[in-house]
Design a protein around this motif. Structure first.
Motif, PDB file in Angstrom:
ATOM      1  N   LYS A  14       0.752  -1.013   0.165  1.00  0.00           N
ATOM      2  CA  LYS A  14       0.132   0.158   0.098  1.00  0.00           C
ATOM      3  C   LYS A  14       0.778   1.177  -0.046  1.00  0.00           C
ATOM      4  CE  LYS A  14      -1.941  -1.160   3.954  1.00  0.00           C
ATOM      5  NZ  LYS A  14      -1.546  -2.246   3.941  1.00  0.00           N
ATOM      6  N   THR A  15       1.823   1.378   1.005  1.00  0.00           N
ATOM      7  CA  THR A  15       2.395   2.407   1.086  1.00  0.00           C
ATOM      8  C   THR A  15       3.449   2.882  -0.195  1.00  0.00           C
ATOM      9  OG1 THR A  15       2.456   2.184   3.533  1.00  0.00           O
ATOM     10  CG2 THR A  15       4.169   3.816   2.526  1.00  0.00           C
ATOM     11  N   THR A  16       4.033   1.645  -0.590  1.00  0.00           N
ATOM     12  CA  THR A  16       4.892   1.751  -1.877  1.00  0.00           C
ATOM     13  C   THR A  16       4.079   2.008  -3.091  1.00  0.00           C
ATOM     14  OG1 THR A  16       6.418  -0.172  -0.755  1.00  0.00           O
ATOM     15  CG2 THR A  16       6.632   0.221  -2.946  1.00  0.00           C
ATOM     16  N   LEU A  17       2.777   1.501  -3.219  1.00  0.00           N
ATOM     17  CA  LEU A  17       2.043   2.092  -4.297  1.00  0.00           C
ATOM     18  C   LEU A  17       1.841   3.486  -4.251  1.00  0.00           C
ATOM     19  CD1 LEU A  17       0.463   1.040  -6.643  1.00  0.00           C
ATOM     20  CD2 LEU A  17      -1.565   0.870  -4.854  1.00  0.00           C
ATOM     21  N   ILE A  18       1.687   3.999  -3.099  1.00  0.00           N
ATOM     22  CA  ILE A  18       1.343   5.424  -2.798  1.00  0.00           C
ATOM     23  C   ILE A  18       2.803   6.257  -3.380  1.00  0.00           C
ATOM     24  CG2 ILE A  18       1.096   7.364  -1.135  1.00  0.00           C
ATOM     25  CD1 ILE A  18      -0.751   5.304   0.475  1.00  0.00           C
ATOM     26  N   PHE A  21       3.109   6.009  -7.136  1.00  0.00           N
ATOM     27  CA  PHE A  21       1.846   7.007  -7.740  1.00  0.00           C
ATOM     28  C   PHE A  21       2.170   8.281  -7.745  1.00  0.00           C
ATOM     29  CE2 PHE A  21      -2.124   8.954  -7.953  1.00  0.00           C
ATOM     30  CZ  PHE A  21      -2.785   8.452  -8.966  1.00  0.00           C
ATOM     31  N   GLN A  22       2.769   8.975  -6.586  1.00  0.00           N
ATOM     32  CA  GLN A  22       3.260  10.300  -6.183  1.00  0.00           C
ATOM     33  C   GLN A  22       4.609  10.487  -6.530  1.00  0.00           C
ATOM     34  OE1 GLN A  22       2.358  10.613  -2.133  1.00  0.00           O
ATOM     35  NE2 GLN A  22       0.199  11.276  -2.536  1.00  0.00           N
ATOM     36  N   GLU A  23       5.234   9.601  -7.477  1.00  0.00           N
ATOM     37  CA  GLU A  23       6.595   9.779  -7.983  1.00  0.00           C
ATOM     38  C   GLU A  23       7.537   9.972  -6.785  1.00  0.00           C
ATOM     39  OE1 GLU A  23       6.439  12.081 -11.764  1.00  0.00           O
ATOM     40  OE2 GLU A  23       5.173  10.794 -12.494  1.00  0.00           O
ATOM     41  N   GLN A  24       7.482   9.450  -5.957  1.00  0.00           N
ATOM     42  CA  GLN A  24       8.413   9.640  -4.516  1.00  0.00           C
ATOM     43  C   GLN A  24       9.504   8.625  -4.761  1.00  0.00           C
ATOM     44  OE1 GLN A  24       6.039   9.519  -1.078  1.00  0.00           O
ATOM     45  NE2 GLN A  24       4.899  11.384  -1.694  1.00  0.00           N
ATOM     46  N   LYS A  25      10.458   8.860  -4.074  1.00  0.00           N
ATOM     47  CA  LYS A  25      11.420   7.585  -3.833  1.00  0.00           C
ATOM     48  C   LYS A  25      10.752   6.653  -2.999  1.00  0.00           C
ATOM     49  CE  LYS A  25      15.942   6.472  -2.191  1.00  0.00           C
ATOM     50  NZ  LYS A  25      17.120   6.970  -1.290  1.00  0.00           N
ATOM     51  N   ILE A  26      11.012   5.438  -3.323  1.00  0.00           N
ATOM     52  CA  ILE A  26      10.331   4.114  -2.686  1.00  0.00           C
ATOM     53  C   ILE A  26      11.289   3.818  -1.503  1.00  0.00           C
ATOM     54  CG2 ILE A  26       9.824   1.915  -2.965  1.00  0.00           C
ATOM     55  CD1 ILE A  26       8.805   2.491  -5.715  1.00  0.00           C
ATOM     56  N   VAL A  27      10.706   4.087  -0.277  1.00  0.00           N
ATOM     57  CA  VAL A  27      11.263   3.782   0.941  1.00  0.00           C
ATOM     58  C   VAL A  27      10.421   3.011   1.509  1.00  0.00           C
ATOM     59  CG1 VAL A  27      12.409   4.599   3.013  1.00  0.00           C
ATOM     60  CG2 VAL A  27      12.611   6.014   0.827  1.00  0.00           C
ATOM     61  N   THR A  35      -2.229   7.103   7.865  1.00  0.00           N
ATOM     62  CA  THR A  35      -1.480   8.400   7.321  1.00  0.00           C
ATOM     63  C   THR A  35      -2.259   8.834   6.135  1.00  0.00           C
ATOM     64  OG1 THR A  35       0.492   6.840   8.038  1.00  0.00           O
ATOM     65  CG2 THR A  35       0.884   8.622   6.403  1.00  0.00           C
ATOM     66  N   PHE A  36      -2.238  10.437   5.858  1.00  0.00           N
ATOM     67  CA  PHE A  36      -2.659  10.856   4.835  1.00  0.00           C
ATOM     68  C   PHE A  36      -1.745  11.424   3.837  1.00  0.00           C
ATOM     69  CE2 PHE A  36      -5.624  11.080   8.443  1.00  0.00           C
ATOM     70  CZ  PHE A  36      -6.909  10.818   8.016  1.00  0.00           C
ATOM     71  N   SER A  37      -1.820  11.116   2.595  1.00  0.00           N
ATOM     72  CA  SER A  37      -0.740  11.522   1.466  1.00  0.00           C
ATOM     73  C   SER A  37      -1.451  12.108   0.545  1.00  0.00           C
ATOM     74  CB  SER A  37       0.255  10.496   1.609  1.00  0.00           C
ATOM     75  OG  SER A  37       1.136  10.611   0.788  1.00  0.00           O
ATOM     76  N   GLY A  38      -1.720  13.286   0.307  1.00  0.00           N
ATOM     77  CA  GLY A  38      -2.424  13.745  -1.251  1.00  0.00           C
ATOM     78  C   GLY A  38      -3.589  13.258  -1.059  1.00  0.00           C
ATOM     79  N   ILE A  39      -3.913  12.465  -2.034  1.00  0.00           N
ATOM     80  CA  ILE A  39      -5.251  11.853  -2.317  1.00  0.00           C
ATOM     81  C   ILE A  39      -5.538  10.826  -1.357  1.00  0.00           C
ATOM     82  CG2 ILE A  39      -5.653  13.090  -4.581  1.00  0.00           C
ATOM     83  CD1 ILE A  39      -5.455  10.019  -5.528  1.00  0.00           C
ATOM     84  N   PHE A  40      -4.541  10.194  -0.966  1.00  0.00           N
ATOM     85  CA  PHE A  40      -4.430   8.954  -0.334  1.00  0.00           C
ATOM     86  C   PHE A  40      -4.734   8.767   1.222  1.00  0.00           C
ATOM     87  CE2 PHE A  40      -2.313   8.037  -4.072  1.00  0.00           C
ATOM     88  CZ  PHE A  40      -3.075   7.044  -4.711  1.00  0.00           C
ATOM     89  N   ILE A  41      -5.524   7.939   1.840  1.00  0.00           N
ATOM     90  CA  ILE A  41      -5.466   7.611   3.058  1.00  0.00           C
ATOM     91  C   ILE A  41      -4.940   6.109   3.238  1.00  0.00           C
ATOM     92  CG2 ILE A  41      -7.038   7.092   5.172  1.00  0.00           C
ATOM     93  CD1 ILE A  41      -9.113   8.938   3.775  1.00  0.00           C
ATOM     94  N   ASP A  42      -3.747   5.895   3.956  1.00  0.00           N
ATOM     95  CA  ASP A  42      -3.200   4.853   3.983  1.00  0.00           C
ATOM     96  C   ASP A  42      -3.486   4.207   5.508  1.00  0.00           C
ATOM     97  OD1 ASP A  42      -1.068   2.610   3.753  1.00  0.00           O
ATOM     98  OD2 ASP A  42       0.446   3.818   3.712  1.00  0.00           O
ATOM     99  N   SER A  43      -4.142   2.934   5.483  1.00  0.00           N
ATOM    100  CA  SER A  43      -4.290   2.340   6.757  1.00  0.00           C
ATOM    101  C   SER A  43      -3.329   1.128   7.008  1.00  0.00           C
ATOM    102  CB  SER A  43      -5.718   1.707   6.588  1.00  0.00           C
ATOM    103  OG  SER A  43      -5.732   0.598   5.563  1.00  0.00           O
ATOM    104  N   PRO A  44      -2.980   1.000   8.345  1.00  0.00           N
ATOM    105  CA  PRO A  44      -2.218  -0.024   8.887  1.00  0.00           C
ATOM    106  C   PRO A  44      -2.726  -1.452   8.484  1.00  0.00           C
ATOM    107  CG  PRO A  44      -2.530   1.453  10.573  1.00  0.00           C
ATOM    108  CD  PRO A  44      -3.406   1.635   9.453  1.00  0.00           C
TER     109      PRO A  44
END
Length: 147
Positions: A14-18, A21-27, A35-44
């Motif tokens: 989920k987090t890696t996909l976000i 998608f947002q063209e961030q470095k994958i960490v 967690t809220f990140s742009g249009i995404f709500i990332d759930s544990p």
């Protein structure tokens, strides 16, 4: 663009996909809380894996238009119960991750998501960007129920 809550097992991508998608470095980082990140709500992942935490998913889903069920294509099982999506009164999207892996079985992952209630399924890879444009297009669709 719609607001999207991602729901899936711990480690399903989920987090890696976000990040992709947002063209961030994958960490890789373990999501410990909503967690809220742009249009995404990332759930544990624990929110799906522990039925006692389903109310947290329901409460969080109030702030989104789409609930995306995320399934890792390399897993031989799923933690989604049949018709899991029926608890949400939202558009349900299925996202299969890690389709680029040699051990992946996207067809099996799609069956898991359809059994959980996803009607639209998008195959993705955060690494080689497979399906990300299709996902972007799907997320910009206007749901007539929201008008």
């Amino acid at each position: 663009m719609n607001k999207v809550m991602l729901v899936g097992k711990t480690g399903c991508g989920k987090t890696t996909l976000i990040q992709s998608f947002q063209e961030q470095k994958i960490v890789y980082k373990k999501t410990q809380a909503i967690t809220f990140s742009g249009i995404f709500i990332d759930s544990p992942g624990e929110f799906l894996e522990n039925r006692r935490l389903y109310p947290a998913l329901l409460t969080t889903s109030v702030g989104c238009n789409i609930v995306a069920l995320v399934q890792d294509a390399t897993l031989i099982n799923s933690v989604y119960p049949p018709n899991f999506s029926s608890m949400f009164k939202k558009r349900i999207l299925g996202i299969v991750t890690k389709v680029d892996k040699e051990s992946s079985n996207p067809e099996r992952a799609e069956k898991f998501l359809r059994r959980a209630g996803a009607e639209e399924i998008i195959m993705t890879s955060a690494i080689d960007k497979t399906g990300l444009q299709l996902l972007r297009e799907s997320l910009t669709k206007v749901d007539m129920d929201d008008i």
